[in-house]
Write a protein that holds these residues in place. Sequence first.
Motif, short mmCIF file in Angstrom:
data_model
loop_
_atom_site.label_atom_id
_atom_site.label_comp_id
_atom_site.label_asym_id
_atom_site.label_seq_id
_atom_site.Cartn_x
_atom_site.Cartn_y
_atom_site.Cartn_z
N SER A 81 0.85 -1.19 0.00
CA SER A 81 0.00 0.00 0.00
C SER A 81 0.88 1.24 0.00
O SER A 81 1.87 1.30 0.75
CB SER A 81 -0.92 0.02 1.22
OG SER A 81 -1.84 -1.05 1.17
N ASP A 138 -4.09 7.19 -2.96
CA ASP A 138 -3.32 6.03 -2.50
C ASP A 138 -3.41 4.94 -3.55
O ASP A 138 -4.30 4.94 -4.40
CB ASP A 138 -3.82 5.53 -1.14
CG ASP A 138 -5.28 5.07 -1.18
OD1 ASP A 138 -5.61 4.13 -1.94
OD2 ASP A 138 -6.10 5.64 -0.43
N SER A 139 -2.47 4.03 -3.52
CA SER A 139 -2.43 2.93 -4.48
C SER A 139 -2.09 1.62 -3.76
O SER A 139 -1.39 1.62 -2.74
CB SER A 139 -1.38 3.17 -5.58
OG SER A 139 -1.70 4.28 -6.37
N THR A 140 -2.57 0.53 -4.32
CA THR A 140 -2.23 -0.81 -3.86
C THR A 140 -1.67 -1.59 -5.03
O THR A 140 -2.24 -1.58 -6.12
CB THR A 140 -3.47 -1.54 -3.31
OG1 THR A 140 -4.03 -0.78 -2.24
CG2 THR A 140 -3.11 -2.94 -2.81
#
Length: 358
Positions: free
Chosen positions: A19, A108-110
Amino acid sequence: MSEKTTLGNFFEDFRVGQSIAHATPRTITEGDVALYTALTASRFPITSADTFAHTLGFLRAPVSDMLAFNMVFGKTVPDISLNAVANLGYAAGRFGQPVYPGDTLTADSTVIGVKENSDRKTGIVYVRSRGINQRGQLALEYCRWVMVRKRDPASAAPEPVVPELPDAVATTDLLLPVGLRAEQYDCALAGSVDLWDDYQVGERIDHVDGMTIEESEHMMATRLYQNTARVHFNQHAEKTGRFGRRIIYGGHVISLARAISFNGLGNAFSIAAINGGRHVSPAFAGDTVYAWSEVLDKLSLPGRNDLGALRLRTIAAKDHRCTDFPYRLADGHYDPSVLLDFDYTVLMPKRLEGTPSP
């Protein structure tokens, strides 16, 4: 080199399940909206006039969907694609809460997949990125995959994981704004008499208009989105690169194609989903962008008689008028003029009972 600076993440730095909270929240202002309009000439009335937006149930004119997308995308670049060779595609994109001037977006990124390429110099990284407003509500989310350089070609590669992504966002998964209504939709003010009922699957629409990309404009757009990828703004570095010059940020090409599509799709007032997309070839300053669209599907929305959805494919071409609908050649490769192949779903008012057809 001082450890206080960063060169960005390389392929080896990504792992599935990771994450990433992206830096620099962005409060979108009326100035941003005005500049976006100046850079794209977008003229959809819902993002141009508070009064028109009110008739659809919005608090005021929302920010263009693509402006919100580009703002979120720009946040992800330093962590995801600063060392990218190419952004390869999109899928599973959805727009949620409307974004208004004054709203603050964080991103945000996963990491959902990684796969080393056979040359061992690069790998593909798959991420799901989100834009969240100041109330913790989802403004948008999308998946993309990008080819990223390795720091060391000899480094060990992780086990490949390639995520399964849908061909299109299902109608039941679309996130319609609360209170959205189209009974009072004014076609005269919208500039088009063609509603959802008037489009047919397989229909192709030449959007006619072309727009030349100026060097100063694409630089300003990239800075507006705080996109730090050097391939877009650092001529000193790129003069010895693959093309010898800066390339246009692909999101700006999408924005131009969306703006151009107004001529023929003027009542497609909102993008609900990004089903897929590919930047087929690079654009450069001086190129003139044209666009055409094909209706891939007509979608009925459960419980709505005022509103429907169209699944569209929009093709952007450079220096090539779209009267002949440039797309793929006989051998399956894209026509050399094609810049963008973009598959997305838009919302459009239906013709209410008793309303005459054009």
